[in-house]
Design an enzyme around this catalytic site. Sequence first.
Site, mmCIF file in Angstrom:
data_model
loop_
_atom_site.group_PDB
_atom_site.id
_atom_site.type_symbol
_atom_site.label_atom_id
_atom_site.label_comp_id
_atom_site.label_asym_id
_atom_site.label_seq_id
_atom_site.Cartn_x
_atom_site.Cartn_y
_atom_site.Cartn_z
ATOM 1 N N LYS A 246 2.338 -33.170 6.745
ATOM 2 C CA LYS A 246 3.306 -32.077 6.824
ATOM 3 C C LYS A 246 2.522 -30.804 7.128
ATOM 4 O O LYS A 246 1.913 -30.199 6.246
ATOM 5 C CB LYS A 246 4.075 -31.944 5.512
ATOM 6 N N GLU B 224 -6.484 -27.779 -3.054
ATOM 7 C CA GLU B 224 -7.422 -26.722 -2.662
ATOM 8 C C GLU B 224 -6.594 -25.467 -2.508
ATOM 9 O O GLU B 224 -5.785 -25.353 -1.588
ATOM 10 C CB GLU B 224 -8.140 -27.110 -1.361
ATOM 11 N N CYS C 115 -9.161 -19.058 2.566
ATOM 12 C CA CYS C 115 -9.170 -19.265 1.121
ATOM 13 C C CYS C 115 -10.499 -18.863 0.508
ATOM 14 O O CYS C 115 -10.570 -18.454 -0.645
ATOM 15 C CB CYS C 115 -8.854 -20.719 0.800
ATOM 16 N N GLU D 272 -4.959 -12.628 -4.927
ATOM 17 C CA GLU D 272 -5.324 -12.955 -3.542
ATOM 18 C C GLU D 272 -4.385 -12.252 -2.561
ATOM 19 O O GLU D 272 -3.176 -12.448 -2.596
ATOM 20 C CB GLU D 272 -5.265 -14.467 -3.324
#
Length: 492
Positions: free
Chosen positions: A175, A250, A284, A385
């Site tokens: 996906k 992750e 990331c 973040e």
Amino acid sequence: MKNFKMRIGEHWSDAKSGQRFESLNPYTGKHWASLPRGGAEDVDAAVRAAHHAFKHGPWSQMTATQRGLLLHKVGDAIAAHAEELADLEVRDNGKLKAEMLKQMRYLPHWFYYYGGLADKIQGDVTPFDKPGIFHYTTFEPLGVVATIAPWNSPLLLAVWKIAPALAAGNTVVVKPSEFSSASTVLFAQLCEEAGLPPGVVNVVTGFGPEVGEPLVKHPLVARIAFTGSESGGRRVYENAAADFKRVSLELGGKSANIVFEDADLDDALKGVVTGIFSATGQSCMAGSRLLVHASIHDAFVERLVTFMQDVKLGDPLEATTQMGPVSTQPQLEKTLQYIQIAKDEGARCVLGGQRSKRPGTEHGLFVEPTIFVDVNNDMRIAREEVFGPVLAVIKFDTDEEAIAIANDSPYGLAAGVWTRDLKRALEVPKRLEAGSVWVNAYRLVSYLAPFGGFKSSGIGRENGIRAVYEYLESKSVFINPTPGVENPFVLG
């Protein structure tokens, strides 16, 4: 408008509902591609196709060596179409062509590496502690693996999961992000052309609640490999727990890039820029917290601002462009919101701090490279973040203070250390709570090197030899060669 279809089993399919959605080019601000808006029925079809391929298709009958040779062919196909794949990703997410092309040219090595590893997975014969019993261990594939990838490096981060999963003998349903699906669809076509049997690699495009959630909850899915936000990972983990599915996550980061007073400042400057601005902060592992020793803080920040104020923003397909747009409209809004939050909290903006008004950027999702100083580690700009081109600079006085600030974070994905001191280069990484630590470098990754995070940055590791075992089940086999003979050492 370019039209794409999903890959389910041996068919290229539209969504069962007939619905489609469009992908926005973040540089032009215009829609450029149309994709099927998949739903639960499409997910079910894809998972069942993958399950059939795992149980009954030719993939299940192949030796590990045969699987490995096919993975090599997939790598060759990617290498032959690297430029086309890179162009698709640039149009989808606005990253620089130079970076995407480098990724696509490196990507085949995951298939070469795990293709070579496929027939090196060995069990053991145990010198067993019970007389007369022969014991050995073996490893078996899990079944259907659901792979959910993000929009920032869609194919790279999907392949980190797909290559070891296939090497282990599993089948996959992918996906991709609704913001950047095109390269994954082409990848499925390349898998077909390389000779992977139908159902081994399936792609369902669409949105998280409509595709991702049914995929995670599907009873025939044995494992989920997810890269994305902390909130998305939490939902995946909660849904997977209902059926005790294996999960790797992750997730996000707020990585500290630490510049000590003895660092080579030219190298450190390049590393800081690479760590946060080269991918428009949309990584990331971005070094979004810059920790600088007080004795060099002002001079280093001045050099950094001078270097960045002339950076060229523009068309990511052009070789002269140095920073592209933010990839999505929601991410643009989030980035601008965090810039305002930082100003409200008292951080001082010394560069950028707004949406770009430069000629040639007016139609795209551009944010000026932004640097804040006078930041303390309790501010939201230092703890949350942003995932945009925003750098928070924090001053420190001692090694102990730098380590404490770096570790004072809910995240633990990565960190950078810049120093000429060999002892410091060896000692500081030991004490940093991060899954990857670079010394005098930043944003290096490899198919050889495990990658993953501490704390809220995730669960499990990708890449390297051990990653393939994330997609295998260990089995113990006990053989009594003399059945009927009583063995007092057998329990039960």
